[in-house]
Structure formats: C-alpha cells, structure tokens
Scaffold this motif. Structure first.
Motif, PDB file in Angstrom:
ATOM      1  N   GLY A  17      37.739  37.577  43.512  1.00 24.87           N
ATOM      2  CA  GLY A  17      39.138  37.681  44.151  1.00 24.87           C
ATOM      3  C   GLY A  17      39.361  38.202  45.649  1.00 24.87           C
ATOM      4  O   GLY A  17      40.174  39.023  45.987  1.00 24.87           O
ATOM      5  N   ALA A  18      38.270  37.551  46.242  1.00 22.58           N
ATOM      6  CA  ALA A  18      38.286  38.341  47.805  1.00 22.58           C
ATOM      7  C   ALA A  18      39.628  37.955  48.590  1.00 22.58           C
ATOM      8  O   ALA A  18      39.989  36.731  48.359  1.00 22.58           O
ATOM      9  N   ARG A  19      40.300  38.886  49.198  1.00 22.51           N
ATOM     10  CA  ARG A  19      41.368  38.586  50.136  1.00 22.51           C
ATOM     11  C   ARG A  19      40.732  38.270  51.570  1.00 22.51           C
ATOM     12  O   ARG A  19      39.779  38.769  51.888  1.00 22.51           O
ATOM     13  N   LEU A  54      43.453  48.570  29.459  1.00 24.18           N
ATOM     14  CA  LEU A  54      44.172  47.411  29.722  1.00 24.18           C
ATOM     15  C   LEU A  54      43.620  46.053  29.028  1.00 24.18           C
ATOM     16  O   LEU A  54      42.432  46.282  28.524  1.00 24.18           O
ATOM     17  N   HIS A  55      44.374  45.224  28.732  1.00 26.87           N
ATOM     18  CA  HIS A  55      43.927  43.930  28.206  1.00 26.87           C
ATOM     19  C   HIS A  55      43.116  43.261  29.016  1.00 26.87           C
ATOM     20  O   HIS A  55      43.170  43.086  30.224  1.00 26.87           O
ATOM     21  N   PRO A  56      41.941  42.610  28.630  1.00 27.99           N
ATOM     22  CA  PRO A  56      41.245  41.839  29.333  1.00 27.99           C
ATOM     23  C   PRO A  56      41.876  40.956  30.349  1.00 27.99           C
ATOM     24  O   PRO A  56      41.428  40.427  31.502  1.00 27.99           O
ATOM     25  N   GLU A  57      42.852  40.329  29.899  1.00 26.62           N
ATOM     26  CA  GLU A  57      43.465  38.917  30.449  1.00 26.62           C
ATOM     27  C   GLU A  57      44.396  39.550  31.859  1.00 26.62           C
ATOM     28  O   GLU A  57      44.140  39.063  32.625  1.00 26.62           O
ATOM     29  N   LEU A  58      44.748  40.857  31.675  1.00 31.44           N
ATOM     30  CA  LEU A  58      45.388  41.535  32.766  1.00 31.44           C
ATOM     31  C   LEU A  58      44.353  41.941  33.808  1.00 31.44           C
ATOM     32  O   LEU A  58      44.615  41.626  35.041  1.00 31.44           O
ATOM     33  N   ILE A  59      43.162  42.309  33.309  1.00 32.88           N
ATOM     34  CA  ILE A  59      42.249  42.617  34.225  1.00 32.88           C
ATOM     35  C   ILE A  59      41.627  41.320  35.119  1.00 32.88           C
ATOM     36  O   ILE A  59      41.515  41.393  36.321  1.00 32.88           O
ATOM     37  N   ARG A  60      41.647  40.157  34.408  1.00 34.24           N
ATOM     38  CA  ARG A  60      41.294  38.958  34.894  1.00 34.24           C
ATOM     39  C   ARG A  60      42.466  38.661  36.042  1.00 34.24           C
ATOM     40  O   ARG A  60      41.782  38.042  37.005  1.00 34.24           O
ATOM     41  N   ARG A  61      43.486  38.840  35.699  1.00 28.69           N
ATOM     42  CA  ARG A  61      44.763  38.424  36.709  1.00 28.69           C
ATOM     43  C   ARG A  61      44.598  39.204  37.820  1.00 28.69           C
ATOM     44  O   ARG A  61      44.687  38.867  39.110  1.00 28.69           O
ATOM     45  N   VAL A  68      41.385  43.880  42.399  1.00 25.80           N
ATOM     46  CA  VAL A  68      40.019  44.446  41.855  1.00 25.80           C
ATOM     47  C   VAL A  68      38.786  43.486  42.339  1.00 25.80           C
ATOM     48  O   VAL A  68      39.141  42.368  42.028  1.00 25.80           O
ATOM     49  N   ASP A  69      37.736  44.081  42.457  1.00 22.11           N
ATOM     50  CA  ASP A  69      36.709  43.518  43.136  1.00 22.11           C
ATOM     51  C   ASP A  69      35.870  43.400  41.760  1.00 22.11           C
ATOM     52  O   ASP A  69      35.450  44.162  41.142  1.00 22.11           O
ATOM     53  N   ALA A  70      35.241  42.013  41.682  1.00 16.85           N
ATOM     54  CA  ALA A  70      34.354  41.788  40.529  1.00 16.85           C
ATOM     55  C   ALA A  70      33.342  40.756  41.159  1.00 16.85           C
ATOM     56  O   ALA A  70      33.470  40.142  42.117  1.00 16.85           O
ATOM     57  N   GLU A  71      32.426  40.532  40.382  1.00 17.87           N
ATOM     58  CA  GLU A  71      31.332  39.508  40.832  1.00 17.87           C
ATOM     59  C   GLU A  71      30.999  38.812  39.563  1.00 17.87           C
ATOM     60  O   GLU A  71      31.484  39.327  38.424  1.00 17.87           O
TER      61      GLU A  71
END
Length: 135
Positions: A17-19, A54-61, A68-71
């Motif tokens: 989700g890079a800005r 938190l719910h995983p779907e909220l984290i995905r959002r 939030v940075d993720a790979e």
C-alpha cells in the motif's frame, strides 16, 4: 517498512500500500541506509490481527490505503514488520481520539514522520534550544 532510508519520510513508504511521493517533497534531505545484520522476522496477518485486536479485513483495508506497510511472501500472503501492531494502535488512537477519517490519518502520520525526522536532524546538529523562540 522500517527498512526505508532514514530521510525518506512518509512519502517514501514501500510495500503493497505504498503512498506515492508527492510533488514538492524535499528530496534533498540527507539519507542513511540501514542494513539488517540479522533477518527481521515477519508477522503474518493473523498474528498482527491477534496482537492488535483488529479484524484482518480492517488491517487489509489499512494496507490498501497505505496506512500500514506490508509485503507479500512467496505464497502471496501479507507479512508485516514487527512494529505493525504499534502502528495499528497509533492509527486507532488517531481515529478515536481525534475523530479523523482514514485519509486524514495518512496525512497526520506523514506529518508526524516528518516532524520526527526534523527533530532528529536538529538534535544531530546540536542547534535545538531548550527555550522556545521568542515568537
């Protein structure tokens, strides 16, 4: 993630989700590259969800919004830096404490990152005064 150069600021986030870097961003700031001597363990989405409450779907959002940075690992699953639960807690505090929407939270996070970089640069130069300026 936290492997980004020290002078990158919020616009230099990498991951799913890079800005993008905004026009007019200060690209002249000195940068320092950190090299990991030991591989940093990555956290799965389920682990981050459990630790943050938190719910995983909220984290995905949040990842999709660039908060939030993720790979992605070799299987295509989201993996996070160990600091992700703290970042998520910060997002939740901004959301509940200041009643900000998620777009505003992204801006506030970028500004807080920039303030932190500027303060560390001032400390490095030794020019920060203990007394506030007269204005």
């Amino acid at each position: 993630m936290n492997d980004r150069p020290a002078g990158a600021g919020g616009g230099g986030r990498t991951g799913v989700g890079a800005r993008p870097v905004r026009a007019g961003a200060d690209m002249t700031a000195p940068t320092a590259v950190r090299y990991a001597l030991v591989p940093v363990p990555r956290l799965s989405l389920a682990t981050v969800a459990r630790r943050s409450g938190l719910h995983p779907e909220l984290i995905r959002r949040f990842v999709a919004l660039g908060l939030v940075d993720a790979e992605r690992d070799s299987a295509g699953h989201l993996v996070f830096d160990p600091t992700a639960p703290a970042v998520l807690a910060r997002i939740q505090r901004l959301r509940s404490g200041l009643c900000l929407n998620y777009a505003s939270i992204g801006l506030v996070l970028d500004l807080l990152d920039r303030i932190s970089l500027l303060e560390s640069a001032l400390r490095g130069r030794g020019t920060r005064r203990e007394t506030p300026p007269w204005t």
